[in-house]
Design an enzyme around this catalytic site. Structure first.
Site, PDB file in Angstrom:
ATOM      1  N   GLU A  75      67.401  69.839 -67.664  1.00  8.74           N
ATOM      2  CA  GLU A  75      67.785  69.705 -69.070  1.00  8.74           C
ATOM      3  C   GLU A  75      66.634  70.047 -70.009  1.00  8.74           C
ATOM      4  O   GLU A  75      66.831  70.719 -71.028  1.00  8.74           O
ATOM      5  CB  GLU A  75      68.294  68.290 -69.357  1.00  8.74           C
ATOM      6  CG  GLU A  75      69.734  68.041 -68.963  1.00  8.74           C
ATOM      7  CD  GLU A  75      69.944  67.923 -67.463  1.00  8.74           C
ATOM      8  OE1 GLU A  75      71.092  68.084 -67.004  1.00  8.74           O
ATOM      9  OE2 GLU A  75      68.948  67.680 -66.747  1.00  8.74           O
ATOM     10  N   HIS A 144      75.172  56.101 -66.551  1.00  9.46           N
ATOM     11  CA  HIS A 144      76.045  57.178 -67.016  1.00  9.46           C
ATOM     12  C   HIS A 144      77.050  56.695 -68.060  1.00  9.46           C
ATOM     13  O   HIS A 144      78.100  57.302 -68.241  1.00  9.46           O
ATOM     14  CB  HIS A 144      76.812  57.794 -65.839  1.00  9.46           C
ATOM     15  CG  HIS A 144      75.930  58.435 -64.818  1.00  9.46           C
ATOM     16  ND1 HIS A 144      75.217  57.703 -63.911  1.00  9.46           N
ATOM     17  CD2 HIS A 144      75.638  59.735 -64.589  1.00  9.46           C
ATOM     18  CE1 HIS A 144      74.518  58.541 -63.132  1.00  9.46           C
ATOM     19  NE2 HIS A 144      74.765  59.773 -63.525  1.00  9.46           N
TER      20      HIS A 144
END
Length: 345
Positions: A75, A144
């Site tokens: 990322e 998450h």
């Protein structure tokens, strides 16, 4: 059997169709890639696999490797590439497979994208969209399940949008891609497969939802419910239940977290004299906390007949067990309880 009369094409009812949030986002990306050759999409699995959630389905085959780019699982790396491309004049759409992974790239989002226009005295624009699923899904546990609306809404230099319906999703994504500022678009994985009614106008290539404008999803007179993303649906369900008991809720879909349409919330509070905010994120320094503070600081405070009430996610890391997860995410019953509490009924 009686023969049913066909609806003429000119009738508005004939022009409304059911479109899922997934297809609305796909439509928006397709239209903007076609409209502006500077637009490109990059992220993990967005090309050959058609996207982890099939948002970019068919786009790689249509536009090729230069416009739809599969990236390594890094990322910080691909977000930095996207920010640099935006500074150089392109208009990237940077997909995070989930916004939880944007933590790996938050230096690029905040220090590189959000601050550059200011630090360059306006000479360097960073027209980039960071998009992907945000907040709790189902059974994916603590690492998450965060909602990043408050995280990114905290930062000057960013615009932050959070769609609920298919119309929101398409209109806000198109507006975000066309905006010259970095925009964080917080979608919800559990909404991707949900169909919403979309008018012919909303499905046109010219349709956008202006950033910074909320929408009243249901008119009411007794209490104002303010929410964004998936909890908007919960607010509407709660409002339907409460209507049977004579309580009319006004439901406001924020759509944009930053800049926030506090004027619409104030106008609603002037009418209802009561305020309940609903969000999936944590309570401390949350979106609801900001709304309550802004109302208290403004003239609408004088119209409140009871303290504003916040309905939020539980102040704990998200548990994995389903029964615990359900108790950590605002449910319809929690909203009904909060409304009755603020109305003292």
């Amino acid at each position: 059997a009686r023969r049913q009369r066909a609806v003429p094409p000119s009738c508005p009812a004939a022009r409304v169709s059911q479109v899922t949030v997934r297809d609305a986002l796909n439509q928006a990306l397709d239209e903007e890639l076609e409209r502006d050759e500077r637009v490109f999409l990059l992220g993990e699995e967005v090309a050959q696999y058609d996207g982890a959630y099939k948002i970019s389905r068919g786009l790689w085959k249509k536009y090729g490797d230069k416009r739809v780019i599969d990236t390594p699982i890094s990322e910080m790396g691909f977000t930095g590439i996207a920010v640099g491309a935006a500074m150089a004049g392109l208009r990237p759409v940077c997909e995070f497979m989930t916004f939880n992974f944007s933590m790996q790239a938050i230096d690029q989002v905040i220090n590189s994208a959000a601050k550059t226009c200011y630090m360059s005295a306006g000479s360097i624009a960073v027209p980039i969209v960071f998009r992907g699923p945000n907040g709790a899904s189902a059974g994916v546990a603590a690492q998450h399940s965060q909602c990043f609306a408050a995280w990114y809404g905290h930062c000057p230099g960013l615009k932050v949008v959070s769609p609920w319906s298919s119309e929101d999703a398409k209109g806000l994504l198109k507006a975000s891609i066309r905006d010259d500022n970095p925009v964080v678009m917080l979608e919800n994985e559990l909404l991707y497969g949900v169909p919403f009614e979309m008018s012919e106008q909303a499905q046109s290539k010219d349709f956008i939802v202006p950033i910074g404008k909320a929408k009243i999803e249901r008119e009411g007179t007794h209490v104002t419910l303010v929410s964004h993303s998936r909890p908007v649906g919960h607010c509407l369900e709660a409002a339907a239940v409460l209507a049977k008991e004579g309580v009319e809720c006004e439901v406001i879909n924020l759509r944009t977290i930053r800049p926030m349409d506090i004027e619409m919330v104030e106008a609603s509070v002037l009418k209802t004299n009561h305020l309940v905010t609903v969000e999936g994120g944590w309570p401390q320094f949350g979106v609801g906390a900001e709304i309550c503070a802004r109302i208290m600081e403004g003239s609408a405070f004088n119209y409140l007949d009871a303290p504003a009430v916040r309905v939020t996610g539980a102040d704990v890391p998200m548990p994995y067990a389903k029964i615990l997860e359900d108790n950590c995410i605002p449910q319809v019953k929690d909203i009904i309880f909060a409304v009755k509490k603020t109305l003292n009924i």
